[in-house]
Enzyme design. Structure first.
Site, PDB file in Angstrom:
ATOM      1  CD  GLU A 111      24.259   7.741 -50.326  1.00 38.37           C
ATOM      2  OE1 GLU A 111      25.379   8.442 -50.654  1.00 38.37           O
ATOM      3  OE2 GLU A 111      23.737   8.401 -49.308  1.00 38.37           O
ATOM      4  CB  CYS A 123      23.776   1.085 -42.278  1.00 35.59           C
ATOM      5  SG  CYS A 123      22.265   2.461 -42.100  1.00 35.59           S
ATOM      6  CB  CYS A 133      13.170  10.045 -46.073  1.00 34.23           C
ATOM      7  SG  CYS A 133      12.093   9.675 -44.337  1.00 34.23           S
ATOM      8  CB  CYS A 135      13.857  14.198 -38.925  1.00 37.32           C
ATOM      9  SG  CYS A 135      12.731  12.983 -38.774  1.00 37.32           S
ATOM     10  CB  CYS A 191      17.282  13.733 -40.949  1.00 41.67           C
ATOM     11  SG  CYS A 191      18.017  12.163 -41.912  1.00 41.67           S
ATOM     12  N   GLY A 251      14.895   6.481 -45.404  1.00 45.26           N
ATOM     13  CA  GLY A 251      13.721   6.072 -45.684  1.00 45.26           C
ATOM     14  C   GLY A 251      13.360   5.716 -44.137  1.00 45.26           C
ATOM     15  CD  GLU A 252      10.007   5.074 -40.194  1.00 43.54           C
ATOM     16  OE1 GLU A 252      10.785   5.912 -39.599  1.00 43.54           O
ATOM     17  OE2 GLU A 252       9.761   3.895 -39.726  1.00 43.54           O
ATOM     18  CB  SER A 268      16.326   2.705 -36.868  1.00 44.59           C
ATOM     19  OG  SER A 268      16.338   3.885 -36.265  1.00 44.59           O
ATOM     20  CB  SER A 322      14.842   8.350 -34.446  1.00 43.37           C
ATOM     21  OG  SER A 322      15.446   7.304 -35.093  1.00 43.37           O
ATOM     22  CG  LEU A 323      12.932   9.997 -27.255  1.00 48.96           C
ATOM     23  CD1 LEU A 323      11.422   9.682 -27.693  1.00 48.96           C
ATOM     24  CD2 LEU A 323      13.248   9.438 -26.105  1.00 48.96           C
ATOM     25  CG  HIS A 324      16.304  12.419 -32.137  1.00 47.83           C
ATOM     26  ND1 HIS A 324      17.233  11.334 -31.740  1.00 47.83           N
ATOM     27  CD2 HIS A 324      15.981  12.219 -33.408  1.00 47.83           C
ATOM     28  CE1 HIS A 324      17.427  10.624 -32.809  1.00 47.83           C
ATOM     29  NE2 HIS A 324      16.975  11.178 -33.967  1.00 47.83           N
ATOM     30  CG  ASN A 348      27.190  13.001 -37.509  1.00 46.17           C
ATOM     31  OD1 ASN A 348      28.274  13.031 -36.788  1.00 46.17           O
ATOM     32  ND2 ASN A 348      26.364  11.824 -37.656  1.00 46.17           N
ATOM     33  CB  CYS A 364      23.461   8.898 -37.760  1.00 48.58           C
ATOM     34  SG  CYS A 364      23.980   7.453 -36.813  1.00 48.58           S
TER      35      CYS A 364
HETATM   36  N1  SAH Z   1      13.555   6.803 -40.632  1.00 51.67           N
HETATM   37  C1  SAH Z   1      14.280   5.858 -39.453  1.00 51.67           C
HETATM   38  C2  SAH Z   1      15.478   5.056 -40.019  1.00 51.67           C
HETATM   39  C3  SAH Z   1      16.772   5.937 -40.488  1.00 51.67           C
HETATM   40  S1  SAH Z   1      17.770   5.914 -39.109  1.00 51.67           S
HETATM   41  C4  SAH Z   1      14.555   6.535 -38.352  1.00 51.67           C
HETATM   42  O1  SAH Z   1      14.128   7.901 -38.055  1.00 51.67           O
HETATM   43  O2  SAH Z   1      14.905   6.048 -37.179  1.00 51.67           O
HETATM   44  C5  SAH Z   1      19.092   7.007 -39.156  1.00 51.67           C
HETATM   45  C6  SAH Z   1      19.153   7.824 -37.830  1.00 51.67           C
HETATM   46  O3  SAH Z   1      20.202   8.924 -38.065  1.00 51.67           O
HETATM   47  C7  SAH Z   1      17.993   8.230 -36.876  1.00 51.67           C
HETATM   48  O4  SAH Z   1      18.176   7.886 -35.598  1.00 51.67           O
HETATM   49  C8  SAH Z   1      18.027   9.664 -37.366  1.00 51.67           C
HETATM   50  O5  SAH Z   1      17.526  10.368 -36.364  1.00 51.67           O
HETATM   51  C9  SAH Z   1      19.757   9.962 -37.197  1.00 51.67           C
HETATM   52  N2  SAH Z   1      20.065  10.957 -37.557  1.00 51.67           N
HETATM   53  C10 SAH Z   1      19.568  11.819 -38.590  1.00 51.67           C
HETATM   54  N3  SAH Z   1      20.236  13.030 -38.684  1.00 51.67           N
HETATM   55  C11 SAH Z   1      21.396  12.833 -37.937  1.00 51.67           C
HETATM   56  C12 SAH Z   1      22.584  13.766 -37.740  1.00 51.67           C
HETATM   57  N4  SAH Z   1      22.772  14.674 -38.144  1.00 51.67           N
HETATM   58  N5  SAH Z   1      23.335  13.437 -36.677  1.00 51.67           N
HETATM   59  C13 SAH Z   1      23.139  12.484 -35.994  1.00 51.67           C
HETATM   60  N6  SAH Z   1      22.233  11.597 -36.233  1.00 51.67           N
HETATM   61  C14 SAH Z   1      21.195  11.879 -37.248  1.00 51.67           C
END
Ligand code: SAH
Length: 339
Positions: free
Chosen positions: A90, A103, A110, A114, A117, A157-158, A189, A212-214, A288, A331
């Site tokens: 996608e 994007c 992947c 996480c 996700c 994917g990463e 990212s 993607s810290l979180h 989300n 995302c």
């Molecule tokens: N693997 C890479 C590229 C993916 S980017 C990475 O992790 O950065 C996709 C982004 O969406 C990441 O920042 C991820 O953490 C975020 N994401 C995943 N699930 C999400 C959700 N349910 N709500 C908001 N952001 C989310």
């Protein structure tokens, strides 16, 4: 047979010279492939006939197919794209006032798992080739008639787990005879693959980087992002400092705010302290929700209290809502059904 769209212009020059043909033909072939977008060596009249005949015997020209397109009420468009071996990926086209950001996915599935996700829920299939990464732009532009101005490696994917292919794809994206995406208009990212960040810094490729810290708390981050058990936030920051020293532009941090998990004032304090380690941009994104996970979006009050601490600590941030959620294009919602 090899896919000629996997080659950067430099690599194509080497093919030319190895066949005793002047290297400038690489530029012409690139223009046919990426500017005029022909998919047949016979349609490249300024390339010597004998060399074209050789190319036909060793190379093919791949194409990514549009299988499905959905448009969100906010104008975001999600494309389901078919690869030659039957897998689907996608891409999401995000129109904004002055730019159209695509994007793109870098892997089919992947492996990072996480815990919030959906992209990894069907497991990992394989890396995408440079041709398949750049082919997403070709397919989307052809279908939509729009010119993509910015690329974000933020699909499935990463990207740093598919380093070489992503670097080649970036070279083709940025090539002024290729896809002509401007310098600094590509954002990569990552969930925090530290050796990849170091390699990216050393490469001097000129990509921007987003993390993607979180959570800035190792215990919590490891709970939702298994990658943190391999490379923790301290190691991550060390690599980011190195990256900044080399590239000299701000690093973006993404922080999805999850109700009752990473949304306390203490979490905001830890985040403030952590991101001050490097010149930065900070995006706060309400989670989300997904039927696959128990997490919830933050309440208005939680969000207000959280950003209140950031303000108090003098940390500038942008509140983002990710777009296209009504068509599962936002995302963390990308998950092509893989055969
Ligand atoms: N693997 C890479 C590229 C993916 S980017 C990475 O992790 O950065 C996709 C982004 O969406 C990441 O920042 C991820 O953490 C975020 N994401 C995943 N699930 C999400 C959700 N349910 N709500 C908001 N952001 C989310």
């Amino acid at each position: 047979m090899k896919d000629i769209r996997n080659l950067t212009r430099e690599e194509l020059k080497e093919v030319c010279t190895s066949r005793g043909v002047p290297a400038f033909h690489a530029q012409q072939i690139f223009e046919w492939l990426y500017r005029k977008r022909v998919n047949d060596f016979s349609l490249m009249p300024n390339v010597p006939l004998k060399f074209r005949e050789y190319l036909k015997t060793d190379f093919f020209i791949s194409e990514v197919a549009v299988l499905q397109k959905e448009i969100s009420s906010d104008g975001t468009a999600k494309f389901l794209l078919g690869l030659q071996d039957g897998l689907a990926v996608e891409s999401v086209l995000i129109p904004e006032k002055k730019r159209r950001t695509l994007c793109v996915s870098t892997q089919a599935g992947c492996k990072f798992g996480c815990k919030f996700c959906v992209s990894g829920l069907n497991g990992f299939k394989r890396n995408l080739s440079p041709a398949e990464i750049c082919g997403q732009l070709l397919a989307v532009e052809k279908e939509s008639g729009e010119k993509v101005t910015n690329i974000v490696f933020m699909g499935v994917g990463e990207p740093l787990d598919n380093f070489d292919n992503v670097m080649k794809a970036s070279a083709i994206f940025m090539d002024n005879r290729g896809l002509e995406i401007g310098k600094r208009k590509i954002v990569l990212s990552t969930c925090g693959v530290v050796p990849g960040i170091e390699r990216l810094a050393e490469s001097g490729a000129g990509l921007r980087i987003s993390i993607s810290l979180h959570s800035a708390d190792d215990r919590k981050r490891s709970q939702i992002m298994p990658v943190n058990k391999k490379w923790n936030t301290g190691q991550l920051m060390k690599a980011l400092k190195k990256f900044y020293e080399k590239e000299q532009f701000a690093i973006t941090f993404e922080y999805i705010l999850i109700s009752g998990f990473n949304s306390s004032e203490k979490d905001a304090e830890a985040l403030s302290m952590y991101v001050k380690g490097v010149p930065r941009k900070l995006n706060i994104i309400p989670y989300n929700p997904s039927e696959h996970f128990k997490w919830k979006a933050p309440t208005g009050e939680e969000l207000g209290d959280f950003v209140g601490v950031l303000k108090e600590k003098g940390v500038f941030y942008t509140l983002r809502r990710s777009r296209g959620s009504d068509i599962s294009a936002a995302c963390g919602q990308l998950q092509a059904k893989l055969k």
